[in-house]
Design a protein around this motif. Structure first.
Motif, PDB file in Angstrom:
ATOM      1  N   ILE A  91       9.636  -1.643  -0.803  1.00 36.56           N
ATOM      2  CA  ILE A  91       9.094  -0.305  -1.030  1.00 36.56           C
ATOM      3  C   ILE A  91       9.380   0.599   0.167  1.00 36.56           C
ATOM      4  O   ILE A  91       9.589   1.808  -0.001  1.00 36.56           O
ATOM      5  CB  ILE A  91       7.574  -0.363  -1.323  1.00 36.56           C
ATOM      6  CG1 ILE A  91       7.027   1.041  -1.604  1.00 36.56           C
ATOM      7  CG2 ILE A  91       6.813  -1.014  -0.176  1.00 36.56           C
ATOM      8  CD1 ILE A  91       7.697   1.794  -2.730  1.00 36.56           C
ATOM      9  N   THR A  92       9.418   0.043   1.366  1.00 31.50           N
ATOM     10  CA  THR A  92       9.712   0.881   2.530  1.00 31.50           C
ATOM     11  C   THR A  92      11.146   1.421   2.461  1.00 31.50           C
ATOM     12  O   THR A  92      11.389   2.584   2.794  1.00 31.50           O
ATOM     13  CB  THR A  92       9.493   0.103   3.840  1.00 31.50           C
ATOM     14  OG1 THR A  92      10.128  -1.179   3.757  1.00 31.50           O
ATOM     15  CG2 THR A  92       8.005  -0.101   4.101  1.00 31.50           C
ATOM     16  N   GLN A  93      12.071   0.586   1.990  1.00 28.54           N
ATOM     17  CA  GLN A  93      13.441   1.082   1.818  1.00 28.54           C
ATOM     18  C   GLN A  93      13.503   2.107   0.694  1.00 28.54           C
ATOM     19  O   GLN A  93      14.240   3.099   0.789  1.00 28.54           O
ATOM     20  CB  GLN A  93      14.389  -0.073   1.515  1.00 28.54           C
ATOM     21  CG  GLN A  93      15.845   0.355   1.318  1.00 28.54           C
ATOM     22  CD  GLN A  93      16.403   1.088   2.525  1.00 28.54           C
ATOM     23  OE1 GLN A  93      16.427   0.545   3.629  1.00 28.54           O
ATOM     24  NE2 GLN A  93      16.848   2.334   2.344  1.00 28.54           N
ATOM     25  N   LEU A 139       5.946  12.321 -10.512  1.00 32.66           N
ATOM     26  CA  LEU A 139       5.985  11.205 -11.455  1.00 32.66           C
ATOM     27  C   LEU A 139       7.109  10.237 -11.115  1.00 32.66           C
ATOM     28  O   LEU A 139       6.935   9.011 -11.216  1.00 32.66           O
ATOM     29  CB  LEU A 139       6.138  11.729 -12.882  1.00 32.66           C
ATOM     30  CG  LEU A 139       4.892  12.385 -13.485  1.00 32.66           C
ATOM     31  CD1 LEU A 139       5.215  12.990 -14.848  1.00 32.66           C
ATOM     32  CD2 LEU A 139       3.752  11.379 -13.609  1.00 32.66           C
ATOM     33  N   ALA A 140       8.256  10.759 -10.711  1.00 36.28           N
ATOM     34  CA  ALA A 140       9.382   9.888 -10.347  1.00 36.28           C
ATOM     35  C   ALA A 140       9.033   9.040  -9.124  1.00 36.28           C
ATOM     36  O   ALA A 140       9.340   7.838  -9.076  1.00 36.28           O
ATOM     37  CB  ALA A 140      10.629  10.720 -10.078  1.00 36.28           C
ATOM     38  N   ILE A 141       8.394   9.654  -8.137  1.00 38.99           N
ATOM     39  CA  ILE A 141       8.010   8.910  -6.937  1.00 38.99           C
ATOM     40  C   ILE A 141       6.886   7.930  -7.268  1.00 38.99           C
ATOM     41  O   ILE A 141       6.859   6.806  -6.758  1.00 38.99           O
ATOM     42  CB  ILE A 141       7.595   9.881  -5.813  1.00 38.99           C
ATOM     43  CG1 ILE A 141       8.788  10.766  -5.416  1.00 38.99           C
ATOM     44  CG2 ILE A 141       7.085   9.116  -4.591  1.00 38.99           C
ATOM     45  CD1 ILE A 141       8.426  11.903  -4.467  1.00 38.99           C
ATOM     46  N   GLY A 142       5.963   8.343  -8.144  1.00 40.61           N
ATOM     47  CA  GLY A 142       4.907   7.432  -8.579  1.00 40.61           C
ATOM     48  C   GLY A 142       5.467   6.219  -9.306  1.00 40.61           C
ATOM     49  O   GLY A 142       5.020   5.080  -9.088  1.00 40.61           O
ATOM     50  N   ASP A 143       6.444   6.428 -10.173  1.00 34.52           N
ATOM     51  CA  ASP A 143       7.096   5.316 -10.871  1.00 34.52           C
ATOM     52  C   ASP A 143       7.762   4.382  -9.863  1.00 34.52           C
ATOM     53  O   ASP A 143       7.789   3.161 -10.057  1.00 34.52           O
ATOM     54  CB  ASP A 143       8.137   5.840 -11.858  1.00 34.52           C
ATOM     55  CG  ASP A 143       7.517   6.487 -13.091  1.00 34.52           C
ATOM     56  OD1 ASP A 143       6.310   6.274 -13.329  1.00 34.52           O
ATOM     57  OD2 ASP A 143       8.236   7.222 -13.792  1.00 34.52           O
ATOM     58  N   MET A 144       8.292   4.955  -8.811  1.00 34.59           N
ATOM     59  CA  MET A 144       8.908   4.147  -7.756  1.00 34.59           C
ATOM     60  C   MET A 144       7.876   3.204  -7.138  1.00 34.59           C
ATOM     61  O   MET A 144       8.106   1.993  -7.014  1.00 34.59           O
ATOM     62  CB  MET A 144       9.504   5.057  -6.682  1.00 34.59           C
ATOM     63  CG  MET A 144      10.109   4.333  -5.487  1.00 34.59           C
ATOM     64  SD  MET A 144      10.530   5.496  -4.157  1.00 34.59           S
ATOM     65  CE  MET A 144       8.882   5.882  -3.519  1.00 34.59           C
ATOM     66  N   GLU A 153      -2.857   4.221 -10.643  1.00 32.92           N
ATOM     67  CA  GLU A 153      -3.604   5.228  -9.894  1.00 32.92           C
ATOM     68  C   GLU A 153      -3.156   5.280  -8.444  1.00 32.92           C
ATOM     69  O   GLU A 153      -2.937   6.361  -7.884  1.00 32.92           O
ATOM     70  CB  GLU A 153      -5.098   4.928  -9.972  1.00 32.92           C
ATOM     71  CG  GLU A 153      -5.955   5.959  -9.248  1.00 32.92           C
ATOM     72  CD  GLU A 153      -7.436   5.651  -9.345  1.00 32.92           C
ATOM     73  OE1 GLU A 153      -7.883   4.701  -8.667  1.00 32.92           O
ATOM     74  OE2 GLU A 153      -8.129   6.349 -10.116  1.00 32.92           O
ATOM     75  N   ASP A 154      -3.007   4.113  -7.830  1.00 36.20           N
ATOM     76  CA  ASP A 154      -2.587   4.056  -6.429  1.00 36.20           C
ATOM     77  C   ASP A 154      -1.181   4.629  -6.268  1.00 36.20           C
ATOM     78  O   ASP A 154      -0.896   5.387  -5.329  1.00 36.20           O
ATOM     79  CB  ASP A 154      -2.627   2.605  -5.942  1.00 36.20           C
ATOM     80  CG  ASP A 154      -2.648   2.494  -4.428  1.00 36.20           C
ATOM     81  OD1 ASP A 154      -2.905   3.525  -3.761  1.00 36.20           O
ATOM     82  OD2 ASP A 154      -2.412   1.394  -3.906  1.00 36.20           O
ATOM     83  N   ALA A 155      -0.291   4.290  -7.209  1.00 30.69           N
ATOM     84  CA  ALA A 155       1.087   4.795  -7.151  1.00 30.69           C
ATOM     85  C   ALA A 155       1.114   6.312  -7.269  1.00 30.69           C
ATOM     86  O   ALA A 155       1.849   6.992  -6.542  1.00 30.69           O
ATOM     87  CB  ALA A 155       1.913   4.161  -8.269  1.00 30.69           C
ATOM     88  N   PHE A 156       0.301   6.857  -8.163  1.00 27.33           N
ATOM     89  CA  PHE A 156       0.254   8.303  -8.368  1.00 27.33           C
ATOM     90  C   PHE A 156      -0.265   9.020  -7.123  1.00 27.33           C
ATOM     91  O   PHE A 156       0.303  10.026  -6.690  1.00 27.33           O
ATOM     92  CB  PHE A 156      -0.634   8.610  -9.577  1.00 27.33           C
ATOM     93  CG  PHE A 156      -0.837  10.080  -9.829  1.00 27.33           C
ATOM     94  CD1 PHE A 156       0.224  10.888 -10.201  1.00 27.33           C
ATOM     95  CD2 PHE A 156      -2.094  10.652  -9.693  1.00 27.33           C
ATOM     96  CE1 PHE A 156       0.042  12.254 -10.434  1.00 27.33           C
ATOM     97  CE2 PHE A 156      -2.292  12.006  -9.923  1.00 27.33           C
ATOM     98  CZ  PHE A 156      -1.224  12.808 -10.290  1.00 27.33           C
ATOM     99  N   VAL A 157      -1.339   8.500  -6.540  1.00 27.51           N
ATOM    100  CA  VAL A 157      -1.912   9.146  -5.357  1.00 27.51           C
ATOM    101  C   VAL A 157      -0.958   9.047  -4.174  1.00 27.51           C
ATOM    102  O   VAL A 157      -0.760  10.021  -3.433  1.00 27.51           O
ATOM    103  CB  VAL A 157      -3.281   8.524  -5.016  1.00 27.51           C
ATOM    104  CG1 VAL A 157      -3.768   9.025  -3.656  1.00 27.51           C
ATOM    105  CG2 VAL A 157      -4.299   8.868  -6.094  1.00 27.51           C
ATOM    106  N   ARG A 158      -0.349   7.889  -3.963  1.00 29.59           N
ATOM    107  CA  ARG A 158       0.611   7.751  -2.868  1.00 29.59           C
ATOM    108  C   ARG A 158       1.795   8.705  -3.061  1.00 29.59           C
ATOM    109  O   ARG A 158       2.292   9.289  -2.096  1.00 29.59           O
ATOM    110  CB  ARG A 158       1.101   6.306  -2.772  1.00 29.59           C
ATOM    111  CG  ARG A 158       0.050   5.342  -2.224  1.00 29.59           C
ATOM    112  CD  ARG A 158       0.569   3.903  -2.179  1.00 29.59           C
ATOM    113  NE  ARG A 158      -0.474   2.987  -1.752  1.00 29.59           N
ATOM    114  CZ  ARG A 158      -0.768   2.697  -0.483  1.00 29.59           C
ATOM    115  NH1 ARG A 158      -0.071   3.266   0.490  1.00 29.59           N
ATOM    116  NH2 ARG A 158      -1.741   1.851  -0.188  1.00 29.59           N
TER     117      ARG A 158
END
Length: 214
Positions: A91-93, A139-144, A153-158
């Motif tokens: 995920i960091t990459q 949304l694209a970054i959340g899907d990532m 929820e965590d993905a969306f907020v991050r």
């Protein structure tokens, strides 16, 4: 079939003015003077051509403005989504892939993004387009993030924290040396992901930044 280049009026009649000339100047004007500065007569005077040259390529001023919006959408939004979808071992990459947009103006032009946001203050239509683009990017970054095991929820907020922090960075016109920004990349990655980045990832990103000349 594309139209041939429109002839430039005046003494240098053998010089051609292309559609790209009009678009490039309109983009520069939008960024420097705002949408009110994007006027056919003013642009033509700067290019040294008559209004007829403009109508060779565009139906109207609104047609030009629509094409500027389309250019912005194809450039600034497309590459964020492309980088967010790019496969990565960690995920960091994956986040560093998105970071490429923040350091490479060939992928994301912050001055153009800011100009469109300023335009949106006086246009409900453009405001809706901005909102849609922001949602699409988040949304694209959340899907990532979700692909790496984060809850929805965590993905969306991050994703919102990562994206809106960067937009705020541009809006506040914060200026700091690239060396300082690079020194903070590991801390940003820990904050955005909760994971420790690999030294090799940071080094590769620094090489990318150097290659862009940022």
């Amino acid at each position: 079939m594309t139209k041939p280049e429109a002839p430039r009026s005046g003494p240098a009649g053998n010089i051609k003015v292309t559609r790209e000339d009009w678009l490039d100047l309109a983009l520069e004007t939008l960024i420097s003077d705002g949408v009110e500065g994007v006027r056919i007569l003013a642009l033509g005077q700067k290019l040294g051509v008559s209004r007829s040259s403009f109508y060779w390529y565009f139906e109207s001023r609104q047609d030009l403005l629509d094409q500027l919006l389309e250019y912005w959408r194809n450039k600034n939004t497309r590459f964020i989504i492309e980088r967010a979808k790019r496969p990565a071992p960690t995920i960091t990459q994956a986040v560093l892939n998105v970071f490429e947009c923040w350091v490479d103006t060939n992928l994301f032009n912050p001055r153009l993004d800011f100009a469109i946001r300023t335009w949106a203050r006086s246009s409900t239509f453009v405001h809706e387009i901005i909102d849609a683009a922001d949602n699409e990017r988040v949304l694209a970054i959340g899907d990532m993030f979700a692909r790496y095991g984060y809850s929805q929820e965590d993905a969306f907020v991050r994703a919102r924290v990562l994206y809106f922090m960067q937009i705020g960075y541009y809006s506040l016109e914060i200026i700091e040396p690239m060396s300082s920004r690079l020194s903070l990349v590991p801390a940003y990655l820990r904050s955005f992901t909760g994971r420790e980045p690999l030294d090799s990832e940071i080094e590769a990103f620094a090489r990318y930044v150097e290659a862009t000349g940022a």
